[in-house]
Design an enzyme around this catalytic site. Structure first.
Site, short mmCIF file in Angstrom:
data_model
loop_
_atom_site.label_atom_id
_atom_site.label_comp_id
_atom_site.label_asym_id
_atom_site.label_seq_id
_atom_site.Cartn_x
_atom_site.Cartn_y
_atom_site.Cartn_z
N CYS A 73 -62.28 18.75 -34.70
CA CYS A 73 -62.72 17.91 -35.52
C CYS A 73 -63.78 18.69 -36.60
CB CYS A 73 -63.72 16.86 -34.38
SG CYS A 73 -64.44 15.60 -35.54
N CYS A 214 -62.23 12.42 -42.45
CA CYS A 214 -61.79 13.07 -41.08
C CYS A 214 -61.57 14.64 -41.88
CB CYS A 214 -60.43 12.67 -40.75
SG CYS A 214 -59.51 13.48 -39.25
#
Length: 275
Positions: A73, A214
């Site tokens: 992430c 993202c």
């Protein structure tokens, strides 16, 4: 009661708990309950900090909103690096994940640059269910087709479209996420190349849905765009929550630069959530 932080990178938000000094009873079910936006705190990813060993400053365990574990992430990597750097007074931090070690450095202007490691381009790396050219996947629907795929520690599929505003992201995202070619599902990016150094991107994130940003999908977007010859190896990737500066280095590593923020802090009663 345990303290927590609500952090975000460009609106991609995280609940962060610190288990470096004492174990916390976090199960996949409990993480999912806390991540719920109606009955919990709410987040795109649930982050637990664990001790860093053998050259890493911290281990970052990442869970998706359904409790499943994720390998990468990008926005969370920058956020966690900023916390550890504030504790240590250093400008460079190594964040370890199940996908590998990610060096992060502080830059002027409140920005952080993370080395997200090498893009993995093989069909087994993504992974795909069978041998397919990762530059051209046989996936498509309603005129959105011919994506490219890679892994950034988690699986990504990038569709290149002429008009991002015309793409029904919330309708097509879950369909493509669960395509039979993607045995571990995937983060689905819809990218419009505006120029050789500027990409617009919207992301349907695996298990989280449509997100404001993202980081790993931005990594995949620059890699797949450069592989297609649509951009160079550096580009600004504009997401709904803001812009990341991306570079796919000659050695295969992807660098991501962007801001971090803490929205609020609080106390969490773990016993109030199912184990």
């Amino acid at each position: 009661m345990v303290p927590f932080r609500k952090m975000h990178g460009l609106g991609n938000d995280f609940v962060v708990l610190d288990a470096r000094r004492a174990d916390l009873p976090i199960t996949p079910r409990r993480a999912a309950a806390i991540a719920d936006r109606r009955f919990g705190v709410g987040c795109d990813q649930f982050i637990v900090l664990e001790p860093g060993l053998d050259g890493a400053d911290v281990f970052m365990r990442i869970r998706n909103p359904d409790g499943s574990e994720a390998g990468a992430c990008g926005n969370a990597t920058r956020c966690i690096a900023s916390l550890v750097a504030a504790e240590s007074g250093r400008d460079r931090v190594v964040v370890r994940t199940i996908a590998g070690d990610l060096p992060v450095e502080r830059l002027p202007g409140g920005l952080w640059r993370a080395d997200m490691g090498p893009a993995r381009l093989g069909w087994r790396d993504v992974p795909l269910a069978r041998e397919v050219d990762t530059l051209h996947l046989p996936i498509g629907r309603d005129g959105v087709a011919d994506p490219a795929a890679c892994s950034m520690g988690n699986p990504h599929v990038t569709f290149f479209v002429p008009d991002l505003g015309a793409v029904p992201v919330t309708a097509l995202g879950p369909v493509f996420e669960h395509d039979a070619l993607l045995p571990e599902r995937a983060n689905i990016g819809f990218a419009q190349v505006l120029s050789p150094d500027h990409i617009r991107l919207e992301v349907w994130e695996r298990s989280a849905g449509r997100t404001l940003a993202c980081g790993s999908a931005a990594c995949a977007a620059i890699v797949n765009a450069a592989r297609r010859g649509l951009t160079g190896r550096r580009a600004a990737v504009a997401l709904p929550g803001g812009t990341l500066q991306m570079e796919w280095r000659a050695d295969g590593h992807v660098l991501m630069t962007g801001p971090v923020a803490t929205a609020f802090t609080g106390m969490l009663d773990l016993g109030a959530y199912p184990a």
